[in-house]
Design a protein around this motif. Structure first.
Motif, PDB file in Angstrom:
ATOM      1  N   GLU A 176       9.553  48.875  59.925  1.00 20.61           N
ATOM      2  CA  GLU A 176       8.698  48.732  61.102  1.00 20.61           C
ATOM      3  C   GLU A 176       8.394  50.089  61.729  1.00 20.61           C
ATOM      4  O   GLU A 176       7.274  50.353  62.168  1.00 20.61           O
ATOM      5  CB  GLU A 176       9.335  47.770  62.097  1.00 20.61           C
ATOM      6  N   ALA A 177       9.389  50.985  61.737  1.00 24.90           N
ATOM      7  CA  ALA A 177       9.159  52.336  62.262  1.00 24.90           C
ATOM      8  C   ALA A 177       8.212  53.106  61.343  1.00 24.90           C
ATOM      9  O   ALA A 177       7.322  53.826  61.821  1.00 24.90           O
ATOM     10  CB  ALA A 177      10.491  53.077  62.400  1.00 24.90           C
ATOM     11  N   ALA A 178       8.367  52.934  60.017  1.00 22.18           N
ATOM     12  CA  ALA A 178       7.509  53.632  59.049  1.00 22.18           C
ATOM     13  C   ALA A 178       6.061  53.161  59.166  1.00 22.18           C
ATOM     14  O   ALA A 178       5.128  53.944  58.975  1.00 22.18           O
ATOM     15  CB  ALA A 178       8.025  53.421  57.632  1.00 22.18           C
ATOM     16  N   LEU A 179       5.872  51.895  59.501  1.00 26.53           N
ATOM     17  CA  LEU A 179       4.516  51.381  59.665  1.00 26.53           C
ATOM     18  C   LEU A 179       3.831  51.997  60.887  1.00 26.53           C
ATOM     19  O   LEU A 179       2.605  51.999  60.980  1.00 26.53           O
ATOM     20  CB  LEU A 179       4.524  49.852  59.757  1.00 26.53           C
ATOM     21  N   GLN A 180       4.618  52.524  61.799  1.00 25.83           N
ATOM     22  CA  GLN A 180       4.072  53.173  62.998  1.00 25.83           C
ATOM     23  C   GLN A 180       3.936  54.688  62.823  1.00 25.83           C
ATOM     24  O   GLN A 180       3.261  55.339  63.614  1.00 25.83           O
ATOM     25  CB  GLN A 180       4.977  52.886  64.210  1.00 25.83           C
ATOM     26  N   SER A 181       4.587  55.246  61.777  1.00 31.18           N
ATOM     27  CA  SER A 181       4.605  56.697  61.613  1.00 31.18           C
ATOM     28  C   SER A 181       4.303  57.083  60.164  1.00 31.18           C
ATOM     29  O   SER A 181       5.088  56.775  59.260  1.00 31.18           O
ATOM     30  CB  SER A 181       5.995  57.238  61.997  1.00 31.18           C
ATOM     31  N   THR A 182       3.204  57.786  59.962  1.00 28.47           N
ATOM     32  CA  THR A 182       2.858  58.217  58.604  1.00 28.47           C
ATOM     33  C   THR A 182       3.880  59.219  58.069  1.00 28.47           C
ATOM     34  O   THR A 182       4.064  59.328  56.861  1.00 28.47           O
ATOM     35  CB  THR A 182       1.446  58.837  58.555  1.00 28.47           C
ATOM     36  N   GLU A 183       4.543  59.930  58.956  1.00 23.20           N
ATOM     37  CA  GLU A 183       5.570  60.887  58.526  1.00 23.20           C
ATOM     38  C   GLU A 183       6.720  60.170  57.815  1.00 23.20           C
ATOM     39  O   GLU A 183       7.215  60.630  56.792  1.00 23.20           O
ATOM     40  CB  GLU A 183       6.097  61.666  59.740  1.00 23.20           C
ATOM     41  N   LEU A 184       7.126  59.020  58.330  1.00 20.58           N
ATOM     42  CA  LEU A 184       8.214  58.247  57.712  1.00 20.58           C
ATOM     43  C   LEU A 184       7.761  57.587  56.406  1.00 20.58           C
ATOM     44  O   LEU A 184       8.595  57.239  55.567  1.00 20.58           O
ATOM     45  CB  LEU A 184       8.739  57.177  58.674  1.00 20.58           C
ATOM     46  N   GLN A 185       6.458  57.430  56.233  1.00 16.96           N
ATOM     47  CA  GLN A 185       5.942  56.802  55.016  1.00 16.96           C
ATOM     48  C   GLN A 185       5.996  57.755  53.820  1.00 16.96           C
ATOM     49  O   GLN A 185       5.934  57.301  52.674  1.00 16.96           O
ATOM     50  CB  GLN A 185       4.500  56.330  55.223  1.00 16.96           C
ATOM     51  N   GLY A 186       6.111  59.027  54.072  1.00 17.61           N
ATOM     52  CA  GLY A 186       6.241  60.000  52.990  1.00 17.61           C
ATOM     53  C   GLY A 186       5.068  60.025  52.035  1.00 17.61           C
ATOM     54  O   GLY A 186       5.251  60.230  50.831  1.00 17.61           O
ATOM     55  N   GLY A 187       3.861  59.789  52.546  1.00 16.41           N
ATOM     56  CA  GLY A 187       2.683  59.827  51.697  1.00 16.41           C
ATOM     57  C   GLY A 187       2.379  58.518  50.981  1.00 16.41           C
ATOM     58  O   GLY A 187       1.417  58.429  50.226  1.00 16.41           O
ATOM     59  N   PHE A 188       3.197  57.507  51.185  1.00 11.21           N
ATOM     60  CA  PHE A 188       2.945  56.200  50.561  1.00 11.21           C
ATOM     61  C   PHE A 188       2.081  55.358  51.489  1.00 11.21           C
ATOM     62  O   PHE A 188       2.171  55.477  52.713  1.00 11.21           O
ATOM     63  CB  PHE A 188       4.269  55.486  50.274  1.00 11.21           C
ATOM     64  N   ASP A 248      10.047  58.676  42.674  1.00 15.19           N
ATOM     65  CA  ASP A 248       8.868  57.807  42.716  1.00 15.19           C
ATOM     66  C   ASP A 248       8.886  56.859  43.923  1.00 15.19           C
ATOM     67  O   ASP A 248       8.158  55.861  43.951  1.00 15.19           O
ATOM     68  CB  ASP A 248       8.744  56.998  41.429  1.00 15.19           C
ATOM     69  N   ILE A 249       9.719  57.161  44.917  1.00 14.98           N
ATOM     70  CA  ILE A 249       9.813  56.324  46.109  1.00 14.98           C
ATOM     71  C   ILE A 249       9.718  57.202  47.355  1.00 14.98           C
ATOM     72  O   ILE A 249       9.884  58.422  47.278  1.00 14.98           O
ATOM     73  CB  ILE A 249      11.131  55.500  46.121  1.00 14.98           C
ATOM     74  N   PRO A 250       9.429  56.568  48.506  1.00 15.20           N
ATOM     75  CA  PRO A 250       9.376  57.350  49.745  1.00 15.20           C
ATOM     76  C   PRO A 250      10.741  57.962  50.066  1.00 15.20           C
ATOM     77  O   PRO A 250      11.765  57.546  49.506  1.00 15.20           O
ATOM     78  CB  PRO A 250       9.005  56.301  50.810  1.00 15.20           C
ATOM     79  N   PRO A 251      10.751  58.926  50.971  1.00 18.08           N
ATOM     80  CA  PRO A 251      12.024  59.546  51.336  1.00 18.08           C
ATOM     81  C   PRO A 251      13.012  58.502  51.866  1.00 18.08           C
ATOM     82  O   PRO A 251      12.630  57.561  52.564  1.00 18.08           O
ATOM     83  CB  PRO A 251      11.656  60.545  52.437  1.00 18.08           C
TER      84      PRO A 251
END
Length: 174
Positions: free
Chosen positions: A116-128, A166-169
């Protein structure tokens, strides 16, 4: 035989060489009988054999169908549909949490919170892309694909042993 592309043959099922050799062995006899213009029952039988050999080998040489296309296509779409990258990512988050003493439910809750936090922050998505993360949760919980019944700790430990390029951070969750 180099003209055959993507032929689905294997070991004991591939008889091309056998029939090619059988046909070659029959050629001297057929030539001799044709030169002598003899029509015997043996000649008719040998003629039938050489025609069978020719048909068997020619069907491979002249057939331009790609009988493995469905398998290659299946592998390609299988990779697109595969949830293994998400499983690996979840495993790399949950196993350390479980090893630290959290229950499976508590570890799953932490994963959902991070998604849920990653969906709010592109930084947490790691380019995915967002969709990569959205498919992991359903109605505020992990999707059934990742629950206790469908994704055991044993399976997670196997994913943890794989490279994580091959996965996000992997987040640092206290």
């Amino acid at each position: 035989m180099a003209v055959i592309r993507y032929r689905d043959t294997g070991g004991e099922l591939d008889q091309r060489d056998h029939y090619l050799e059988m046909g070659r062995e029959l050629l001297p006899y057929i030539h001799q009988e044709l030169d002598e213009k003899k029509l015997t029952p043996e000649y008719v039988q040998q003629w039938g054999k050489i025609m069978f050999c020719h048909g068997y080998v020619a069907s491979y040489v002249l057939d331009d169908t790609d009988d493995l296309s469905h398998k290659r296509a299946g592998q390609k779409t299988g990779k697109l549909r595969s949830k293994d990258p998400q499983r690996k990512w979840i495993a790399n988050i949950m196993i350390p949490l479980i090893d630290a003493g959290l229950t499976r439910d508590q570890a799953e809750l932490r994963v959902v919170e991070h998604i849920e936090a990653a969906l709010q922050s592109t930084e947490l998505q790691g380019g995915f892309p967002e969709d990569w993360f959205k498919s992991i949760i359903t109605h505020g919980d992990l999707a059934a694909t990742y629950d206790f019944k469908h994704f055991s700790a044993k399976a997670m430990r196997q994913f943890v042993r794989e490279p994580i390029d091959d996965i996000p951070p992997i987040p640092e969750i206290p």
